[in-house]
Design a protein around this motif. Structure first.
Motif, mmCIF file in Angstrom:
data_model
loop_
_atom_site.group_PDB
_atom_site.id
_atom_site.type_symbol
_atom_site.label_atom_id
_atom_site.label_comp_id
_atom_site.label_asym_id
_atom_site.label_seq_id
_atom_site.Cartn_x
_atom_site.Cartn_y
_atom_site.Cartn_z
ATOM 1 N N LEU A 265 -82.163 35.389 30.410
ATOM 2 C CA LEU A 265 -83.358 34.314 30.140
ATOM 3 C C LEU A 265 -82.516 33.207 29.567
ATOM 4 C CD1 LEU A 265 -86.370 36.266 29.079
ATOM 5 C CD2 LEU A 265 -85.840 35.634 31.297
ATOM 6 N N ILE A 266 -82.862 31.893 30.078
ATOM 7 C CA ILE A 266 -82.175 30.731 29.447
ATOM 8 C C ILE A 266 -83.628 29.812 29.129
ATOM 9 C CG2 ILE A 266 -80.667 28.703 29.937
ATOM 10 C CD1 ILE A 266 -79.517 30.804 32.131
ATOM 11 N N GLU A 267 -83.168 29.207 27.922
ATOM 12 C CA GLU A 267 -84.330 28.136 27.479
ATOM 13 C C GLU A 267 -83.678 26.778 27.095
ATOM 14 O OE1 GLU A 267 -87.683 26.463 26.365
ATOM 15 O OE2 GLU A 267 -87.710 28.495 27.337
ATOM 16 N N LEU A 268 -84.182 25.685 27.580
ATOM 17 C CA LEU A 268 -83.680 24.437 27.063
ATOM 18 C C LEU A 268 -84.298 24.031 25.951
ATOM 19 C CD1 LEU A 268 -82.944 24.544 30.258
ATOM 20 C CD2 LEU A 268 -82.916 22.025 30.312
ATOM 21 N N ASP A 269 -83.642 23.858 24.775
ATOM 22 C CA ASP A 269 -84.240 23.636 23.371
ATOM 23 C C ASP A 269 -84.423 22.233 23.039
ATOM 24 O OD1 ASP A 269 -81.586 23.319 22.753
ATOM 25 O OD2 ASP A 269 -81.618 24.679 21.387
ATOM 26 N N ASN A 270 -83.987 21.550 23.814
ATOM 27 C CA ASN A 270 -83.999 19.974 23.353
ATOM 28 C C ASN A 270 -84.580 19.159 24.507
ATOM 29 O OD1 ASN A 270 -81.872 20.005 25.073
ATOM 30 N ND2 ASN A 270 -80.523 18.509 23.961
ATOM 31 N N ILE A 271 -84.884 19.615 25.498
ATOM 32 C CA ILE A 271 -85.873 18.765 26.651
ATOM 33 C C ILE A 271 -86.881 18.170 26.477
ATOM 34 C CG2 ILE A 271 -87.117 20.748 27.589
ATOM 35 C CD1 ILE A 271 -86.417 19.668 30.350
ATOM 36 N N VAL A 288 -83.254 19.851 37.205
ATOM 37 C CA VAL A 288 -82.348 19.776 38.506
ATOM 38 C C VAL A 288 -81.000 20.275 37.941
ATOM 39 C CG1 VAL A 288 -81.871 18.787 40.467
ATOM 40 C CG2 VAL A 288 -84.053 18.562 39.643
ATOM 41 N N HIS A 289 -80.543 19.433 37.039
ATOM 42 C CA HIS A 289 -79.098 19.452 36.807
ATOM 43 C C HIS A 289 -78.786 20.869 36.256
ATOM 44 C CE1 HIS A 289 -75.216 18.097 35.118
ATOM 45 N NE2 HIS A 289 -75.338 18.918 33.993
ATOM 46 N N VAL A 290 -79.398 21.478 35.321
ATOM 47 C CA VAL A 290 -79.266 22.762 34.644
ATOM 48 C C VAL A 290 -79.576 23.840 35.916
ATOM 49 C CG1 VAL A 290 -80.176 24.577 33.147
ATOM 50 C CG2 VAL A 290 -80.025 22.149 32.355
ATOM 51 N N ALA A 291 -80.422 23.680 36.855
ATOM 52 C CA ALA A 291 -80.458 24.547 37.895
ATOM 53 C C ALA A 291 -79.221 24.480 38.927
ATOM 54 C CB ALA A 291 -81.802 24.237 38.760
ATOM 55 N N ASN A 292 -78.869 23.119 39.164
ATOM 56 C CA ASN A 292 -77.295 23.305 40.009
ATOM 57 C C ASN A 292 -76.514 23.877 39.194
ATOM 58 O OD1 ASN A 292 -78.787 21.767 41.746
ATOM 59 N ND2 ASN A 292 -78.417 19.898 41.092
ATOM 60 N N CYS A 293 -76.004 23.970 37.701
ATOM 61 C CA CYS A 293 -75.098 24.514 37.182
ATOM 62 C C CYS A 293 -75.237 26.040 37.180
ATOM 63 C CB CYS A 293 -75.252 23.874 35.704
ATOM 64 S SG CYS A 293 -74.585 21.979 35.433
ATOM 65 N N ILE A 294 -76.426 26.273 36.988
ATOM 66 C CA ILE A 294 -76.619 27.890 36.880
ATOM 67 C C ILE A 294 -76.312 28.429 38.665
ATOM 68 C CG2 ILE A 294 -78.356 29.826 37.182
ATOM 69 C CD1 ILE A 294 -79.986 28.262 35.008
ATOM 70 N N ARG A 295 -76.697 27.702 39.573
ATOM 71 C CA ARG A 295 -76.683 28.118 40.989
ATOM 72 C C ARG A 295 -75.135 28.174 41.169
ATOM 73 N NH1 ARG A 295 -79.321 24.310 42.989
ATOM 74 N NH2 ARG A 295 -81.034 25.188 43.534
ATOM 75 N N ALA A 296 -74.400 27.304 40.475
ATOM 76 C CA ALA A 296 -73.016 27.001 41.002
ATOM 77 C C ALA A 296 -72.284 28.160 40.376
ATOM 78 C CB ALA A 296 -72.270 25.857 40.482
ATOM 79 N N ARG A 297 -72.713 29.062 39.269
ATOM 80 C CA ARG A 297 -71.975 29.996 38.357
ATOM 81 C C ARG A 297 -72.479 31.399 38.793
ATOM 82 N NH1 ARG A 297 -71.699 25.206 36.676
ATOM 83 N NH2 ARG A 297 -69.795 24.577 35.435
ATOM 84 N N ILE A 298 -73.468 31.642 39.488
ATOM 85 C CA ILE A 298 -73.815 33.032 39.828
ATOM 86 C C ILE A 298 -72.988 33.309 40.938
ATOM 87 C CG2 ILE A 298 -76.318 32.575 38.867
ATOM 88 C CD1 ILE A 298 -76.928 32.397 41.962
ATOM 89 N N ARG A 299 -73.026 35.059 40.854
ATOM 90 C CA ARG A 299 -72.086 35.612 41.840
ATOM 91 C C ARG A 299 -72.862 35.984 43.118
ATOM 92 N NH1 ARG A 299 -68.625 39.486 37.905
ATOM 93 N NH2 ARG A 299 -67.143 37.995 36.835
ATOM 94 N N GLY A 308 -90.188 29.140 34.170
ATOM 95 C CA GLY A 308 -91.482 28.709 33.753
ATOM 96 C C GLY A 308 -91.263 27.774 32.794
ATOM 97 N N GLY A 309 -91.612 26.271 33.026
ATOM 98 C CA GLY A 309 -91.538 25.105 32.022
ATOM 99 C C GLY A 309 -90.069 24.578 31.884
ATOM 100 N N SER A 310 -89.100 25.059 30.630
ATOM 101 C CA SER A 310 -87.946 24.689 30.595
ATOM 102 C C SER A 310 -87.056 25.999 30.507
ATOM 103 C CB SER A 310 -87.716 23.705 29.215
ATOM 104 O OG SER A 310 -88.173 24.474 28.047
ATOM 105 N N SER A 311 -87.493 26.908 31.135
ATOM 106 C CA SER A 311 -86.828 28.504 31.123
ATOM 107 C C SER A 311 -86.363 28.716 32.559
ATOM 108 C CB SER A 311 -87.897 29.487 30.465
ATOM 109 O OG SER A 311 -88.408 29.036 29.376
ATOM 110 N N PHE A 312 -85.153 29.371 32.437
ATOM 111 C CA PHE A 312 -84.610 29.740 33.513
ATOM 112 C C PHE A 312 -84.087 31.426 33.330
ATOM 113 C CE2 PHE A 312 -83.934 25.332 33.538
ATOM 114 C CZ PHE A 312 -84.204 24.991 35.017
ATOM 115 N N ALA A 313 -83.938 31.909 34.620
ATOM 116 C CA ALA A 313 -83.722 33.291 34.611
ATOM 117 C C ALA A 313 -82.764 33.742 35.569
ATOM 118 C CB ALA A 313 -84.961 34.369 34.614
ATOM 119 N N VAL A 314 -81.737 34.706 35.393
ATOM 120 C CA VAL A 314 -80.833 35.070 36.403
ATOM 121 C C VAL A 314 -80.948 36.728 36.313
ATOM 122 C CG1 VAL A 314 -78.449 35.365 37.134
ATOM 123 C CG2 VAL A 314 -79.502 33.210 35.976
#
Length: 393
Positions: A265-271, A288-299, A308-314
């Motif tokens: 779980l990833i939370e953006l703490d200063n958005i 969108v920028h963080v989503a692209n960074c996550i997408r580029a680094r998953i296997r 949800g909101g400013s949170s992402f999950a992998v």
């Protein structure tokens, strides 16, 4: 002395210009609508070839070319246009085109009609034979359109009506030729009716294009609704519900093979401060920028989504023990070393990460999520921004 109210050559010339313009315009618009509108290339070709056919008829009537040769070439253009139109409508309405049947039946009509055009005494009969071939093609297209209307109850009614109008116009032309009265009257009727046939064909192409745009809108809305069930429309990642479904499937698979499943779980703490200072447009750009960074680094095999909101999950099936922690550190490092640029601003993005791993069969999705959220809450109160990994044993 007053001239004729209707000039057939002028009408044919106008129909040629309209059809050629439509064909060129559709070819230009094809890249924008090809994703939603199947058959657009065939429709563009049908319009352009119909325009060329009308141009040949104009050349023959104005004396630029031999009337027999111009008639044969013009009839071929109309026949090819009818076949392409059949393909376009069937593709547009998700029907299978009967291409081989149409070509096999229309070819004898064209050959017979062209042969009769070269016989002065029966030239009118050649026109009737050629019109009969076009009627066959349009009726075949009407059949597929009618089936689509019955199945969909919308989307093709107007197109069916215009096809019926063209068939009626062609049938009147055939009747005028076959039911002969005085030669001068027949000739005048042909001069009046023939241009309307090609004008009706051009109108049918226009209506097909407009009907296609309506179907494009319908399909785009349907695709948007379907995508919203499993996709976050802002970032293009999976949404929370889709991640829940993937997690349940992977946990069932892990239960049989006793393999691990990790959730990060990833939370953006200063958005929030960027939203308050610069507005939500910048906040969306950061997501969108963080989503692209996550997408580029998953296997391969891993699934990223917006929690949800400013949170992402992998979700990381069958991941090695240190993979979640390594991924979180790598993502944090990349966001720090390569800050996002928004106009003249350089945006520093900070995140907190928590993760949990299920290593035994029988674990539930809720237990995995609760453990990952506990790790994330711990990360928010640490200087590193990375929580201790939780393991479900």
């Amino acid at each position: 002395m007053t001239g004729p109210v209707l000039d057939p050559t002028t009408i044919l010339f106008a129909a040629s210009c309209v059809a050629l313009t439509l064909g060129g315009g559709l070819l230009i618009l094809r890249p924008a609508f090809a994703q939603f509108l199947r058959g657009l290339t065939a429709l563009a070709g049908s319009s352009a070839i119909l325009g060329l056919g009308c141009a040949f008829f104009v050349a023959g009537r104005s004396g630029v070319a031999s009337s027999q040769i111009a008639g044969a070439c013009g009839a071929f253009g109309v026949y090819a246009s009818a076949v392409l139109f059949h393909m376009a409508v069937c593709s547009l309405l998700d029907r299978n085109p009967r291409l081989r049947f149409a070509v096999a039946v229309m070819t004898p009509f064209w050959l017979c009609g062209v042969w009769l055009l070269y016989e002065v005494e029966v030239r009118d009969r050649g026109i009737a034979v050629l019109c009969s071939g076009v009627i066959l093609a349009v009726v075949l297209t009407m059949r597929e359109t009618w089936i689509s209307v019955r199945a969909r109850q919308r989307g093709a009614t107007l197109l069916l009506a215009v096809q019926g109008l063209l068939v009626v116009t062609l049938a009147i032309l055939v009747a005028v030729v076959l039911v002969r009265s005085e030669p001068e009257i027949d000739r005048q009727l042909l001069l009046w009716i023939t241009p309307f046939v090609y004008l009706a064909g051009t109108i049918m192409v226009i209506v097909a294009m407009l009907q296609g745009l309506l179907i494009v809108n319908e399909r785009a809305i349907r695709r948007l609704r379907q995508a919203s069930l499993s996709e976050d429309l802002l970032t293009g990642l999976a949404n929370r519900n889709a991640l829940f479904d993937v997690a349940e499937r992977e946990l069932e698979r892990c239960e049989g093979g006793h393999k691990a499943l990790s959730l990060v779980l990833i939370e953006l703490d200063n958005i929030r401060q960027y939203n308050d200072w610069y507005g939500h447009t910048l906040g969306d750009a950061i997501l969108v920028h963080v989503a692209n960074c996550i997408r580029a680094r998953i296997r391969p095999g891993e699934r990223a989504g917006r929690w949800g909101g400013s949170s992402f999950a992998v979700l990381m099936p069958e991941s090695p023990g240190g993979r979640p922690s390594k991924f979180a550190n790598l993502l944090t490092e990349s966001l720090v070393l390569d800050p996002m640029r928004f106009g003249t601003l350089e945006i520093e993005i900070s995140i907190c990460s928590g993760f949990a791993t299920s290593e035994v069969g029988g674990s539930t999705r809720d237990a995995l999520v609760a453990a990952a959220e506990e790790s994330l809450h711990e990360a928010m109160s640490t200087a590193t921004g990375v929580g201790r990994p939780r393991t479900i044993e």
